[in-house]
Design a protein around this motif. Structure first.
Motif, PDB file in Angstrom:
ATOM      1  N   LYS A  38       0.819  -1.226   0.000  1.00 35.04           N
ATOM      2  CA  LYS A  38       0.000   0.000   0.000  1.00 35.04           C
ATOM      3  C   LYS A  38       0.851   1.274   0.000  1.00 35.04           C
ATOM      4  CE  LYS A  38      -4.306  -1.537   0.576  1.00 35.04           C
ATOM      5  NZ  LYS A  38      -5.444  -1.160  -0.170  1.00 35.04           N
ATOM      6  N   LYS A  39       1.682   1.411   1.016  1.00 39.92           N
ATOM      7  CA  LYS A  39       2.439   2.662   1.176  1.00 39.92           C
ATOM      8  C   LYS A  39       3.557   2.809   0.155  1.00 39.92           C
ATOM      9  CE  LYS A  39       1.439   3.292   6.058  1.00 39.92           C
ATOM     10  NZ  LYS A  39       1.991   3.366   7.413  1.00 39.92           N
ATOM     11  N   ASN A  40       4.196   1.699  -0.194  1.00 41.92           N
ATOM     12  CA  ASN A  40       5.317   1.755  -1.126  1.00 41.92           C
ATOM     13  C   ASN A  40       4.912   1.399  -2.551  1.00 41.92           C
ATOM     14  OD1 ASN A  40       6.910   2.381   1.100  1.00 41.92           O
ATOM     15  ND2 ASN A  40       7.448   0.238   1.453  1.00 41.92           N
ATOM     16  N   LYS A  41       3.583   1.293  -2.764  1.00 43.50           N
ATOM     17  CA  LYS A  41       3.052   0.990  -4.103  1.00 43.50           C
ATOM     18  C   LYS A  41       3.724  -0.242  -4.709  1.00 43.50           C
ATOM     19  CE  LYS A  41       1.771   5.795  -5.025  1.00 43.50           C
ATOM     20  NZ  LYS A  41       0.731   5.826  -4.083  1.00 43.50           N
ATOM     21  N   GLY A  42       3.729  -1.313  -3.918  1.00 48.12           N
ATOM     22  CA  GLY A  42       4.357  -2.556  -4.337  1.00 48.12           C
ATOM     23  C   GLY A  42       3.599  -3.280  -5.437  1.00 48.12           C
ATOM     24  N   ASP A  43       4.194  -4.321  -5.920  1.00 48.25           N
ATOM     25  CA  ASP A  43       3.650  -5.141  -6.993  1.00 48.25           C
ATOM     26  C   ASP A  43       2.643  -6.150  -6.425  1.00 48.25           C
ATOM     27  OD1 ASP A  43       4.209  -7.964  -8.600  1.00 48.25           O
ATOM     28  OD2 ASP A  43       4.160  -6.198  -9.914  1.00 48.25           O
ATOM     29  N   TRP A  44       1.454  -6.240  -7.049  1.00 52.30           N
ATOM     30  CA  TRP A  44       0.412  -7.147  -6.555  1.00 52.30           C
ATOM     31  C   TRP A  44       0.891  -8.603  -6.555  1.00 52.30           C
ATOM     32  CZ3 TRP A  44      -3.526  -7.688  -3.559  1.00 52.30           C
ATOM     33  CH2 TRP A  44      -4.256  -8.875  -3.612  1.00 52.30           C
ATOM     34  N   ALA A  45       1.605  -9.020  -7.580  1.00 50.91           N
ATOM     35  CA  ALA A  45       2.074 -10.411  -7.659  1.00 50.91           C
ATOM     36  C   ALA A  45       2.988 -10.746  -6.482  1.00 50.91           C
ATOM     37  CB  ALA A  45       2.784 -10.659  -8.979  1.00 50.91           C
ATOM     38  N   VAL A  46       3.821  -9.803  -6.078  1.00 47.40           N
ATOM     39  CA  VAL A  46       4.708 -10.010  -4.925  1.00 47.40           C
ATOM     40  C   VAL A  46       3.879 -10.073  -3.641  1.00 47.40           C
ATOM     41  CG1 VAL A  46       6.578  -8.986  -3.560  1.00 47.40           C
ATOM     42  CG2 VAL A  46       6.682  -8.945  -6.062  1.00 47.40           C
ATOM     43  N   TYR A  47       2.934  -9.157  -3.499  1.00 44.75           N
ATOM     44  CA  TYR A  47       2.045  -9.156  -2.336  1.00 44.75           C
ATOM     45  C   TYR A  47       1.314 -10.489  -2.227  1.00 44.75           C
ATOM     46  CZ  TYR A  47      -1.964  -7.991   0.625  1.00 44.75           C
ATOM     47  OH  TYR A  47      -2.925  -8.002   1.604  1.00 44.75           O
TER      48      TYR A  47
END
Length: 145
Positions: free
Chosen positions: A77-86
């Motif tokens: 959320k905060k670091n705008k990460g990659d959905w696949a990694v999440y």
């Protein structure tokens, strides 16, 4: 087994509770990490418990073991990460926690998983439902949007 999912974002209280009531589910299973400081007043734990009982005749249970850790959530959320990694990290967490053993199937069957996201596509409630369905041998998942 039947599992419903719903998010409260972009829904009025009226829309949210009417949609829930129409499912006929027995309880709402809150899978949020934090269930007391959301922006929508009707979604805070104590208010939600009251409204569910009065409006829908549903029970409320909070299962934080079905939520991501703060680190996983912040990275996405905060670091705008990659959905696949999440998704990969969250599913690994569910496996490590062995939630299919620790969470009774009877609590999930004919219940509705709650999180904040409007749509299930990029929400962990979908991942929880799919993970448990795969571990418990099938069932229907109905996403309420």
């Amino acid at each position: 087994m039947k599992i419903y999912t719903i998010g409260f974002t972009k829904k009025s209280a009226e829309e949210f509770f009417l949609k829930l009531r129409r499912t006929g589910a027995n309880r709402l299973v809150d899978v949020r990490l934090n269930n007391v400081s959301q922006l929508a007043g009707f979604s805070k734990r104590d208010d939600l418990r009251f409204f569910l009982k009065e409006i829908c005749g549903m029970d409320y249970v909070h299962l934080p073991e079905l939520a991501p850790t703060q680190d996983i959530l912040d990275e996405y959320k905060k670091n705008k990460g990659d959905w696949a990694v999440y998704e990969q990290k969250f599913l690994h967490l569910m496996s490590r926690r062995e939630v299919e053993r620790s969470v009774p199937q009877g609590i999930i069957d004919n219940s509705c998983l709650l999180c904040s996201e409007d749509k299930p596509i990029n929400c962990h409630r979908r991942l929880v439902a799919e993970y448990l369905r795969s571990k418990w041998g099938g069932g229907d998942i109905i996403h309420i949007v």
